[in-house]
Design an enzyme around this catalytic site. Structure first.
Site, mmCIF file in Angstrom:
data_model
loop_
_atom_site.group_PDB
_atom_site.id
_atom_site.type_symbol
_atom_site.label_atom_id
_atom_site.label_comp_id
_atom_site.label_asym_id
_atom_site.label_seq_id
_atom_site.Cartn_x
_atom_site.Cartn_y
_atom_site.Cartn_z
ATOM 1 C CB SER A 295 -71.757 -14.606 -12.699
ATOM 2 O OG SER A 295 -70.709 -13.952 -13.097
ATOM 3 C CG ASP A 296 -73.920 -12.632 -18.826
ATOM 4 O OD1 ASP A 296 -72.785 -12.470 -19.156
ATOM 5 O OD2 ASP A 296 -74.949 -12.578 -19.344
ATOM 6 C CD1 TRP A 297 -67.568 -10.374 -19.034
ATOM 7 C CD2 TRP A 297 -68.308 -12.194 -18.654
ATOM 8 N NE1 TRP A 297 -66.399 -11.246 -19.383
ATOM 9 C CE2 TRP A 297 -67.160 -12.261 -18.945
ATOM 10 C CE3 TRP A 297 -69.271 -13.255 -18.424
ATOM 11 C CZ2 TRP A 297 -66.690 -13.640 -19.255
ATOM 12 C CZ3 TRP A 297 -68.693 -14.563 -18.379
ATOM 13 C CH2 TRP A 297 -67.448 -14.798 -18.709
#
Ligand code: BGC
Length: 813
Positions: A295-297
């Site tokens: 995932s992105d952060w």
């Protein structure tokens, strides 16, 4: 990810690692057998499947939960089994390791970013400093149209990843540049999926040749930074398939990266990282992606943070489970173990899904330097890399305009340099795409190494900068910004303009624009448009120098496209330098002096006006929920992004996609279709002879555009299908370029039948120096019966409830 760490209020989850250390720990790093095996990937996968059997549920969940940012700046949970003494402070995250009675898997390290490796230059208890090379930004590298050059940059970049102890690079960024105002355009390559996909593949192949991983990001349709955690990109399946997914498809098929980073945005109503159709049906099943998805952060509302990290919107405790079930294997940056455990207990997350993700992660981790206990040096050959960075920047810069051979300027000439950006030169954009390089060669210094520069002007702008700079207010910005001095209000500047027009041979004005992660640009003055003082400076300098019969050049040290229509007639030459990394100043001087003959071409259109951009009325989205922030972005323009729109709807542009001048001239001859094996799996081969018809050596980037017949599907007037660049051709020299276009690349997506098709009829093929093919004689080929190139998964990418094809306001002239 930078300054927001202090603002986090996430609950820290206690780590329950079963540390059954009694007895012998059996290492798993014996690679002896794998070296003999043909299919390494299958071997790693088989081993990962075996490893899963030796993991408790708790250990598996630890692996799915990335422990997030570096230990120095994030008060989170430390990574499990990080090799002692082998942390890299300042990196973006880790993949947890495992240490139990059977397994000893070290934590893997993940670091940004697209223009250079990002970590802290200083370390506790150590006196030395650690720097990485700042490479040209993505938009500039793509302007090289040179996959060999980009691969070389990737090789050197990947060497830094490996020698600084990192396992996965969180790059390249490769979203389509849908709108010129996207703050992160600098990280991305192009408005065109073939350019984006091919350049990204070259970068991945270069980086991964070192035995480290690359992560293509942000997958997918992540085209606005404003309210980026909650912006919903609403687009039809054909638009997504042909434009936004296609670039990633090419990168996956041509380079099989170790990792893909899913994006923050929602797509047609659902977070991308929770979409099984995107992450599993399309990415894995259709495209055969074998790596891991992270995932992105903080994406998918796992943390309840607002897009600026300051507010609490109420987190979704089921988000982590939805992500894992969809095929998003690794959730960064952690703190989701309790959520996953609860979802497992209430039956919404199955052990089968958990195991799938663990296997995907461990398959890749086995290839990493950390897993293989690589003894990194912390001393890559930075000098060699800096030289390559300079070369790549100069080979990519785009000469937009050059009247009466204003450029090159002979090396012994006296030049008058204007603008504070010659002092405050931008090496790259801001946010996670920023790099801690040892220095930035500013444009004034670079020019001084090759020309006789007017010291009075350099001192004036240097002093003005020191006295007037202010902190950059943008969310993730580092550094300062400034407004140019007003010529009318500063007599000293008026005098310098008048005296330099007398004494110097040519004027060089530098215009700068900074932007980056977390916010988008504005269409107004001082951003997309010149500020009044910049316009005033150009007008005054041009008047003074033209009155003496001397030439004026503008250098654009910018993050993305800006307006040129309002002022380009006032000047003789324009060099789009973008941001060239730490040697920007030297690279600009190399091109202006002719030490390097420019061969870059635009990988994005420069429109005549921002209001001509087909997404200008919908970017960055509409505020539907009334919280003051845009949350729905309708992709009304559909497949008509960039030049696909301008060419199809006869919109004049300032500089066409693919445009770029050289100090020499080229002729295109003998273009022909030399082979046509177009079937579901075949391809089309075209050759062209390029001849240097001028008097100095140069390189030419040639482009193949196709005008396809319309039966079931409407098509843009032209679409880029292939490109290639010659070697450095001496005056009079020729080279035959060969372009291969696969059936898949040629095809269009038929949403009614869920298939990629090549429609029957006559195809016009333009082998051309730019997307303006109006003067090019096409070559043709015909297809007698429709070719179904590939089938896709039914019911993928569906529009949200209540949205139909009729909900899109289609673009027109
Ligand atoms: C960015 C990513 C980056 C990550 C880690 C996020 O905010 O969108 O591009 O890789 O942070 O720094």
């Amino acid at each position: 990810m930078i300054a927001y760490r202090q603002k986090l209020k996430l609950s820290v989850v206690a780590i329950a690692v079963s540390m059954g250390l009694a007895g012998t720990i059996v290492g798993c790093n014996d690679n002896n057998s794998t070296s003999q095996v043909q299919d390494e990937e299958a071997q790693f996968r088989a081993k990962a499947e075996a490893m899963v059997k030796d993991l408790s549920l708790s250990e598996k969940l630890d692996i799915l939960q990335g422990p997030g940012m570096d230990l120095n700046t994030y008060a989170g949970i430390p990574p499990i089994n990080l090799e002692e003494g082998k942390d890299v402070p300042g990196i973006a995250g880790y993949i947890n390791g495992v240490k139990n009675e059977v397994l000893d898997i070290p934590a893997a390290k993940l670091s940004d970013g697209p223009a250079g490796l990002r970590f802290s230059p200083t370390r506790e208890g150590q006196s030395g400093t650690f720097y990485a090379t700042a490479w040209p930004i993505g938009s500039l590298l793509a302007s090289s149209w040179d996959t060999d050059l980009v691969k070389k940059v990737g090789e050197a970049f990947g060497d830094e990843v490996k020698e600084y102890g990192v396992d996965f690079l969180l790059a390249p960024g490769m979203n389509i540049q849908r709108n010129p105002l996207l703050g992160r355009n600098f990280e991305y390559y192009s408005e065109d999926p073939v350019v984006s996909g091919k350049i990204a593949a070259a970068m991945v192949n270069g980086v991964e040749s070192n035995g480290v991983g690359a992560t293509i990001k942000h997958f997918v349709a992540n085209n606005a930074e404003t309210n980026r955690f909650f912006n919903d990109s609403i687009a039809e399946p054909r638009t997504l398939r042909e434009i936004y997914l296609r670039s990633f498809q090419i990168a996956v098929e041509d380079s099989q990266p170790w990792a893909v980073m899913s994006s923050y945005n929602l797509l047609n109503g659902t977070y991308v990282d929770q979409r099984k159709d995107v992450l599993t049906d399309i990415l894995r099943d259709e495209w055969k992606f074998k790596g891991l998805v992270m995932s992105d952060w903080f994406a998918g509302n796992v943390a309840g943070l607002t897009s600026d990290f300051t507010g609490d919107v109420g987190r979704d405790p089921e988000s982590a489970a939805k992500q894992i079930a969809a095929g998003n294997n690794l959730i960064e940056p952690g703190n989701v173990k309790e959520d996953l455990q609860a979802s497992y207990e209430n039956g919404t997350l199955t052990e089968e899904d958990i195991d799938k993700s663990v296997v995907a992660i461990l398959t890749q981790v086995q290839k990493s330097p950390s897993y293989n206990h690589y003894q990194y040096s912390e001393s890559p050959d930075l000098n060699a890399h800096i030289a390559l960075s300079r070369l790549a920047a100069s080979e990519s810069m785009v000469l937009l305009k050059n009247m009466e051979s204003a450029l090159p300027i002979a090396a012994d000439k006296k030049v008058a340099t204007f603008g504070t950006t010659q002092i405050n030169t931008f090496k790259g954009g801001t946010g996670s795409g920023d790099v801690n390089s040892a220095y930035v060669k500013d444009i004034a210094s670079g020019l001084a190494e090759q020309f006789d520069v007017n010291d009075g002007l350099v001192s004036f702008f240097s002093d003005y900068w020191d006295q007037n700079k202010v902190s950059n207010p943008a969310l993730f910005a580092s550094g300062y910004v400034i407004e140019e001095p007003s010529v009318a209000a500063v007599p000293a500047l008026q005098e310098l303009i008048a005296s330099s027009a007398e004494s110097d041979d040519a004027a060089i004005i530098t215009i700068g624009r900074q932007a980056g992660e977390g916010s988008d640009r504005s269409s107004g003055k001082g951003d997309y448009l010149l500020s009044d003082t910049e316009q005033e400076m150009i007008t005054a300098v041009a008047a003074a120098f033209h009155a003496k019969g001397k030439k004026v050049t503008v250098v654009l040290n910018v993050n993305g496209v800006i307006d040129t229509a309002a002022w380009s007639d006032s000047v003789d030459a324009i060099l789009l330098a973008y941001m060239g990394g730490q040697e920007t100043g030297s690279a600009v001087a190399d091109v202006l002096s002719g030490a390097v003959n420019p061969s870059g071409k635009l990988a994005q259109t420069m429109p005549a006006s921002y209001s001509d951009v087909p997404s200008s009325t919908t970017f960055p989205g509409t505020d539907v929920d009334g919280d003051g922030l845009p949350d729905k972005s309708y992709y009304n323009e559909g497949i008509y992004v960039g030049y696909r729109y301008y060419t199809s709807f006869n919109k004049p542009v300032s500089y066409a996609f693919g445009h770029g001048l050289s100090y020499t001239t080229f002729a295109y001859g003998n273009s022909a279709v030399t082979s046509n094996t177009l079937t579901a799996g075949g391809n089309l081969t075209i050759t062209t002879t390029i001849t240097n018809t001028g008097s100095v050596a140069g390189k030419e980037a040639a482009q193949v555009y196709v005008n396809a017949p319309e039966n079931k599907l409407k098509k843009p007037t032209v679409e880029l299908k292939a490109f290639d660049k010659t070697a450095l051709l001496a005056a009079g020299e020729s080279e035959v370029l060969t372009f291969n276009i696969s059936a898949q690349t040629l095809s269009s997506f038929d949403p009614a039948n869920n298939e990629w098709i090549i429609e029957p009829g006559t195809y016009n093929v333009y082998v051309a120096p730019s997307s303006d093919v109006s003067d090019i004689q096409p070559i043709t080929f015909s297809i007698s019966n429709e070719i179904v190139v590939s089938k896709t998964t039914p019911n993928t990418l569906a529009l949200p409830d209540g949205v139909t094809a009729g909900s899109f306001v289609t673009v027109s002239e």
